[in-house]
Design an enzyme around this catalytic site. Sequence first.
Site, PDB file in Angstrom:
ATOM      1  CE  LYS A 180     -11.086  20.501 -53.455  1.00  0.00           C
ATOM      2  NZ  LYS A 180      -9.628  20.382 -53.419  1.00  0.00           N
ATOM      3  CB  VAL A 237      -9.772  21.566 -43.192  1.00  0.00           C
ATOM      4  CG1 VAL A 237     -10.827  21.429 -44.283  1.00  0.00           C
ATOM      5  CG2 VAL A 237      -8.872  22.755 -43.472  1.00  0.00           C
ATOM      6  N   GLY A 238     -10.874  19.420 -41.128  1.00  0.00           N
ATOM      7  CA  GLY A 238     -11.721  18.253 -40.875  1.00  0.00           C
ATOM      8  C   GLY A 238     -12.800  18.546 -39.848  1.00  0.00           C
ATOM      9  CD  GLU A 255      -8.807   7.783 -41.326  1.00  0.00           C
ATOM     10  OE1 GLU A 255      -7.783   8.039 -40.636  1.00  0.00           O
ATOM     11  OE2 GLU A 255      -9.622   6.904 -41.026  1.00  0.00           O
ATOM     12  CB  CYS A 289      -1.624  11.249 -41.718  1.00  0.00           C
ATOM     13  SG  CYS A 289      -2.403   9.898 -42.545  1.00  0.00           S
ATOM     14  CD  GLU A 386       0.282  15.442 -39.242  1.00  0.00           C
ATOM     15  OE1 GLU A 386      -0.710  16.169 -39.419  1.00  0.00           O
ATOM     16  OE2 GLU A 386       0.319  14.244 -39.566  1.00  0.00           O
TER      17      GLU A 386
HETATM   18  C1  UN1 Z   1       0.126   4.824 -45.766  1.00  0.00           C
HETATM   19  O1  UN1 Z   1       0.823   4.979 -44.761  1.00  0.00           O
HETATM   20  O2  UN1 Z   1       0.481   4.102 -46.726  1.00  0.00           O
HETATM   21  O3  UN1 Z   1      -2.801  10.733 -45.545  1.00  0.00           O
HETATM   22  C2  UN1 Z   1      -1.190   5.469 -45.912  1.00  0.00           C
HETATM   23  C3  UN1 Z   1      -2.142   9.815 -45.071  1.00  0.00           C
HETATM   24  C4  UN1 Z   1      -2.860   8.585 -44.606  1.00  0.00           C
HETATM   25  C5  UN1 Z   1      -2.567   7.421 -45.455  1.00  0.00           C
HETATM   26  C6  UN1 Z   1      -1.336   6.713 -45.098  1.00  0.00           C
HETATM   27  N1  UN1 Z   1      -4.279   8.854 -44.604  1.00  0.00           N
HETATM   28  O4  UN1 Z   1      -0.922   9.903 -45.009  1.00  0.00           O
END
Ligand code: UN1
Length: 487
Positions: A180, A237-238, A255, A289, A386
């Site tokens: 998705k 959501v996670g 993640e 993230c 965040e």
């Molecule tokens: C990165 O820093 O190249 O959603 C990857 C995000 C992380 C991936 C970061 N899961 O920003």
Amino acid sequence: MTETVSATTFRNFIGGKWSASASGESYEKRNPWRPDEVTGVYAASIADDAIAAVEAAVDAFPSWSALPAPARAAFFFKAADAIEARVEQIAQDMTAEMGKPLREARMESARAATILRYSAGEAYRPAGEVYEPSVGNQTLYTRRRPLGVVGLITPWNFPVAIPVWKLAPALIYGNTVVLKLGFEAPRTGLHIAECFAEAGLPAGVLNVVTGSGSTVGAELVSNRHVRALSFTGSVAVGHAVRNEATARNCRVQLELGGHNPFIVMADAELDRATEAAFAGAFWSAGQKCTATRRILVQDAVYDAFRERLLARIAAAKVGDPADPVTEVGPVVAAGPFEEIMTAIERGKGEGGTVAAGGVRADDRGYLIAPTVFENVADDAFLSCEEVFGPVTSLYRFSTLDEALGRANAVEFGLSAAIFTRDLHATQRFANELQAGILHINSQTAGADVHVPFGGLKNSAWGPHEQGRAAMEFYTETVTVYQDAPLG
Ligand code: UN1
């Protein structure tokens, strides 16, 4: 299998065919730099589409999992070639649909081919272990087996890299996939489906669906045929995904967010630290993230570092993401733009002072000037939550103990950086910093394809992604006691 999507209206890829949503509905995606421009029209999928995709994946599983892994890898090499042949197109589409500056979009698109080639190599690496038996005449070993149908729920911020780094290990170990795509960035993920279609991937092995999380994602979470779910997105959501899916014994990998600290010690190479802080906080407009959210600077160099960072921001190329020199472009859409601006106001309201930015920087595009706060309390909103945009804060500290303590004082633990020449400081950072990805003298973002990626604390759930770590999630181990016939 060879049909490609048309220029402006895009469909789901289910069972090897391009199909409109069962609802007949579609949605428009607009360019965040010029919101009056529609970049594409996508299937607004509903639960029935997700169910069709799961059924196609169920049907494809027996023959896909029965293929020798190197035969599976052959499709990966072809798909990687197809991606490479259209890296520029994928990058331009990414820039148009979600505003990532072209220079970064190019790097991410090229990374997708690298991920596929790395994962193809898994076909040639061990998939089990042999043990000493405790009785005679026995062979004792483990082997890794695929799970079945895997659901992947992916975000818009790395619209090629994240889908690929989830689907590549899922497929190479013999699972079939329903992917998705992020609502705000469907076009780039559909390129991946097209490349696998070009590679001749058997129908139903990879199914790709666009639409909203509350319909398509929700079906994947509850569908009993989906044996594992990998999700990248928000904490709220996670956690809901995890709670529902684990209750039906579905394997879950999350993640989630980060609040990544960046520590500058007095002995740091300040120019390098400045570049890394700038890139970590403002590339992709801070929509990673792994972005740098808190910059902690030791007293003795605070003023010098601050001056360098503000000068770097003043020199930054901010604006049209399609211009290849642009470093900071718009944020993805109107809603996130408003949320970030609200967070900036809240930061000011709680006593933070703005040293740079804090304002909209284009009349039409969702462009926010690179923003640096100072005087933010450790328990203020900006220090703890965040804010998914080009917003970072400077903090002053005096001792390493203090820096490590404050760096760890958040619920998240994704990535962290320290700039120093001091081996004692790097050692303590490597031992004590509560984050899954640690950078010594480099920026907080970035992920090599062949090493584990994942957070600690509230930044993750379940095994890490990427590299050989991905095997933990996408396979299950069986132990085989094989006693030979006596005669
Ligand atoms: C990165 O820093 O190249 O959603 C990857 C995000 C992380 C991936 C970061 N899961 O920003």
